[in-house]
Design a protein around this motif. Sequence first.
Motif, PDB file in Angstrom:
ATOM      1  N   ASP B 395      -2.771  -4.739  -2.342  1.00 40.36           N
ATOM      2  CA  ASP B 395      -2.422  -4.250  -1.639  1.00 40.36           C
ATOM      3  C   ASP B 395      -2.051  -4.949  -0.124  1.00 40.36           C
ATOM      4  O   ASP B 395      -0.973  -4.434   0.666  1.00 40.36           O
ATOM      5  CB  ASP B 395      -4.205  -4.333  -0.602  1.00 40.36           C
ATOM      6  N   ALA B 396      -1.214  -6.198  -0.598  1.00 45.11           N
ATOM      7  CA  ALA B 396      -0.489  -7.663   0.103  1.00 45.11           C
ATOM      8  C   ALA B 396       0.939  -6.735   0.681  1.00 45.11           C
ATOM      9  O   ALA B 396       1.299  -6.704   1.634  1.00 45.11           O
ATOM     10  CB  ALA B 396      -0.713  -9.012   0.323  1.00 45.11           C
ATOM     11  N   LEU B 397       0.804  -6.760  -0.830  1.00 49.37           N
ATOM     12  CA  LEU B 397       2.680  -6.311  -1.092  1.00 49.37           C
ATOM     13  C   LEU B 397       2.740  -4.893  -0.219  1.00 49.37           C
ATOM     14  O   LEU B 397       3.995  -4.436   0.244  1.00 49.37           O
ATOM     15  CB  LEU B 397       2.880  -6.278  -2.586  1.00 49.37           C
ATOM     16  N   LEU B 398       1.759  -3.924  -0.364  1.00 52.12           N
ATOM     17  CA  LEU B 398       1.997  -2.237   0.217  1.00 52.12           C
ATOM     18  C   LEU B 398       1.944  -2.726   1.328  1.00 52.12           C
ATOM     19  O   LEU B 398       2.889  -1.467   2.514  1.00 52.12           O
ATOM     20  CB  LEU B 398       0.987  -1.830  -0.415  1.00 52.12           C
ATOM     21  N   ASP B 399       1.493  -3.442   2.632  1.00 51.16           N
ATOM     22  CA  ASP B 399       1.879  -3.572   3.896  1.00 51.16           C
ATOM     23  C   ASP B 399       2.596  -4.255   4.252  1.00 51.16           C
ATOM     24  O   ASP B 399       3.422  -3.438   5.107  1.00 51.16           O
ATOM     25  CB  ASP B 399       0.211  -4.909   3.898  1.00 51.16           C
ATOM     26  N   ASP B 400       3.405  -4.889   3.137  1.00 53.00           N
ATOM     27  CA  ASP B 400       4.634  -5.675   3.398  1.00 53.00           C
ATOM     28  C   ASP B 400       5.955  -5.097   3.135  1.00 53.00           C
ATOM     29  O   ASP B 400       7.099  -4.700   3.702  1.00 53.00           O
ATOM     30  CB  ASP B 400       4.814  -6.926   3.776  1.00 53.00           C
ATOM     31  N   ALA B 401       5.800  -3.641   2.315  1.00 57.16           N
ATOM     32  CA  ALA B 401       6.666  -3.429   1.372  1.00 57.16           C
ATOM     33  C   ALA B 401       8.000  -2.702   2.538  1.00 57.16           C
ATOM     34  O   ALA B 401       8.941  -2.858   2.577  1.00 57.16           O
ATOM     35  CB  ALA B 401       6.309  -2.451   0.513  1.00 57.16           C
ATOM     36  N   ASP B 402       7.609  -2.062   3.445  1.00 56.51           N
ATOM     37  CA  ASP B 402       8.656  -1.637   4.492  1.00 56.51           C
ATOM     38  C   ASP B 402       9.416  -2.585   4.494  1.00 56.51           C
ATOM     39  O   ASP B 402      10.307  -2.680   5.372  1.00 56.51           O
ATOM     40  CB  ASP B 402       7.656  -0.517   5.267  1.00 56.51           C
ATOM     41  N   ASP B 403       8.818  -3.258   5.468  1.00 60.81           N
ATOM     42  CA  ASP B 403       9.671  -4.597   6.555  1.00 60.81           C
ATOM     43  C   ASP B 403      10.937  -4.948   5.123  1.00 60.81           C
ATOM     44  O   ASP B 403      11.811  -5.507   6.312  1.00 60.81           O
ATOM     45  CB  ASP B 403       8.775  -5.195   7.319  1.00 60.81           C
ATOM     46  N   VAL B 404      10.001  -5.076   4.333  1.00 63.03           N
ATOM     47  CA  VAL B 404      10.937  -6.326   3.470  1.00 63.03           C
ATOM     48  C   VAL B 404      12.551  -4.888   2.842  1.00 63.03           C
ATOM     49  O   VAL B 404      13.389  -5.518   2.771  1.00 63.03           O
ATOM     50  CB  VAL B 404      10.492  -6.691   2.096  1.00 63.03           C
ATOM     51  N   THR B 405      11.741  -3.830   2.539  1.00 66.87           N
ATOM     52  CA  THR B 405      12.995  -2.612   1.900  1.00 66.87           C
ATOM     53  C   THR B 405      14.080  -2.372   3.871  1.00 66.87           C
ATOM     54  O   THR B 405      15.320  -2.698   3.095  1.00 66.87           O
ATOM     55  CB  THR B 405      12.554  -1.834   1.457  1.00 66.87           C
ATOM     56  N   VAL B 406      13.495  -2.599   4.162  1.00 65.43           N
ATOM     57  CA  VAL B 406      14.279  -2.667   5.705  1.00 65.43           C
ATOM     58  C   VAL B 406      15.519  -3.544   5.505  1.00 65.43           C
ATOM     59  O   VAL B 406      16.140  -3.465   6.080  1.00 65.43           O
ATOM     60  CB  VAL B 406      13.601  -2.249   7.046  1.00 65.43           C
ATOM     61  N   LEU B 407      15.316  -4.895   5.313  1.00 65.34           N
ATOM     62  CA  LEU B 407      15.827  -6.181   5.613  1.00 65.34           C
ATOM     63  C   LEU B 407      16.815  -6.345   4.480  1.00 65.34           C
ATOM     64  O   LEU B 407      18.342  -6.405   4.573  1.00 65.34           O
ATOM     65  CB  LEU B 407      15.151  -7.334   5.827  1.00 65.34           C
TER      66      LEU B 407
END
Lengths: 425, 425
Positions: B395-407
């Motif tokens: 769940d934590a990964l899914l929460d942060d996924a978009d920010d990581v892939t944007v960067l």
Amino acid sequence: MQIIKNESIDQIKTRIRQQTSKTIDPIVASRVENIIATVREKGDAALKAYAQEFDGVTLNELKVSAAQIDLAVKNVAPEVIKALEKAAANIRSFHQLEIQQAFEDSPRPGVIRGTKITPLSAVGIYVPGGTAAYPSSVLMNALPAKIAGVQHIIMVTPPQKEGLNDAVLAAARIAGIDSIYQVGGAQAIAALAYGTESIPQVDKITGPGNAYVATAKRAVYGQVAIDMIAGPSEIGILADDSARAKDIAADLLSQAEHDKNARAILITNSEKLAQAVSDEVNVQLKTLPREDIARDAIDNNGFIYLVETIDDMIDLMNAVAPEHLEIQLENAYDYIDKIQNAGSVFLGKYASEPLGDYLAGPNHILPTGGTARFSSALGVWDFQKRIQYLSYSQDALLDDADDVTVLAREEGLAGHARAIEVRQS
Amino acid sequence: MQIIKNESIDQIKTRIRQQTSKTIDPIVASRVENIIATVREKGDAALKAYAQEFDGVTLNELKVSAAQIDLAVKNVAPEVIKALEKAAANIRSFHQLEIQQAFEDSPRPGVIRGTKITPLSAVGIYVPGGTAAYPSSVLMNALPAKIAGVQHIIMVTPPQKEGLNDAVLAAARIAGIDSIYQVGGAQAIAALAYGTESIPQVDKITGPGNAYVATAKRAVYGQVAIDMIAGPSEIGILADDSARAKDIAADLLSQAEHDKNARAILITNSEKLAQAVSDEVNVQLKTLPREDIARDAIDNNGFIYLVETIDDMIDLMNAVAPEHLEIQLENAYDYIDKIQNAGSVFLGKYASEPLGDYLAGPNHILPTGGTARFSSALGVWDFQKRIQYLSYSQDALLDDADDVTVLAREEGLAGHARAIEVRQS
């Protein structure tokens, strides 16, 4: 990817040691010495001449103006700004845990001993240019220095024909860096170490760079402090049958895409997983934008070691001492105690390494090339120093006088003994 | 001693900077490179050949036997053993305060971030020979490593025609060092950095030495860690009319007697004290056993700076950044907060510097040549490293996924983005 099996642990360790033995290129070293001498002699004029010669850019001003930074921030997509700000918040909250405490004791009446913690005064951050211009690295360098209390954070980055990277300048703004200079390579390191008319001398230089930057950092080490001499990126993965080949292949390639000399190593006790990862790497490589770089890295330094037990897997990985270590085993957290050598550890199948590169908070400036044997992630401690102090009363001095003078005379240092003796009368 | 007055603070700072600018001797550097290459190629045979050539000693065994150490301990006077044991107890109790604590946090459900602290595995300690063989330095190097938990502490010291220094071997025994090898100079540093048949490779090398040792440490830096590149000893003293000229002169000479390049600096607001110290140094010099060395140091690098206020005195001393700093002012303790750059500070008229060299507990292996701007006393932290770790739930990964892939995509690293994306499906 090459699968190594039926080798003894000792054979594999020898292989690993050979892969990380370092040598210095004497031609680069000699050019770097020359550049450093020229910058010390000619200052800003030398930096502008090198910008012309090496970067093909004519500079009137070395310093980037506030207006240029304002403009850059506007050019960056809002979702990138939002992600950088989220990253910055996480990096701050993690590194705040690293703040060191002063201490003091009084082992007996009349004696006080202590250590105060104080920030370095000025720090220089090197940010590479071109395709290796990473806004995330600006945050990772600057925020621990800010938390340490460093007053003057100076960023240098090579001039670019197409202008500086907007996101890098935006990250500098988010991190609170105001002094940015367009200078790269060995000449940037020389400028930070010795100062020029426009660039102030710093106490420590951090941040990765190419062979010229790394060699210059070694050359100025002692004149200033440096963080480390960084090499190509690395990932080591410990995995068993509980892990997914797709995840592992993607993580191996995420480091392989950095550099054709990057290292990507899987150590497993599962022959099935070894084969599946090797196959999956080939599949994923074909659709990777940076396929050429990643393929070179995998061909040169991509290895899957197949061994019998989890203990052997860990023992070998400690010999690798990887920059990034993923533990994709059941109950991954329980293995932390056994890890002796690694820069940053990622636990379980969802802690993919890029989370640490960008967002989670731990630092991504990490020891490479086996140097995790003796060095650590960049942190607040890199930007602080410790000053010891000692206070003695007259009585305390008289109590210890004989022991001090006995040792001083044993070492043939009568002047040391006398410094005590003049106070006894 | 030369008294400098009527100069502005800025003029004096420029003078101080010029005194500490460092250069590397290219002839020494080239010889050192050659020695390192020879040791890497020929191992123990090279070390024995150098012992013959440089030290005039024929060695069958490089390792010092337990029987040799037993014999040395018996040859040392009981009062020296007693003083060394007292020193060791004080060094241990002070350095125990330096032990660092691991930390861990969970910023939100599903995320664990932490740092574990772990000792280096093997450390090499260099102990000079001849008249610079100091048992006190053995304790100062080895005890912090012991407290850090280092398993393998290896000491090297140059072979001597008259045999090794008994007190040095006794100090090694007191510090718990069992592995001692007779090898000195650049060849000793090479052996520790790369290992030979009989000497194990270490993770870090500490301890002072001559120009060859210092240059070799710089050359192997990165292959192993090093503590610092040590220069000649230094003392800076801040004093006003409340101090005694006899004490100050004795303390200045206690550092001057180490080395003809040692620095001894007094900064004061009292012309009377300045003159009295200058006179007293001349008087005390005449009866000092190491008069010639101390006189050279005082003539070359002994300065008394006369300025107007205590604030100016402190400002200038921060520019000196001395290895040892004595504050001989009323209420000396209150000035600690204003000290930005110094290795170790001695507070008040009774805290004479040799107390710190031998007995009180703070370390005497300290930054020299102005490097206290960015480095610290040797301590437990030098022998530990920090390993970051990170755990994420799905769940934590899914929460942060978009920010990581944007960067990741902003940085042109699609492989990094993919490592997250494969886990989203």
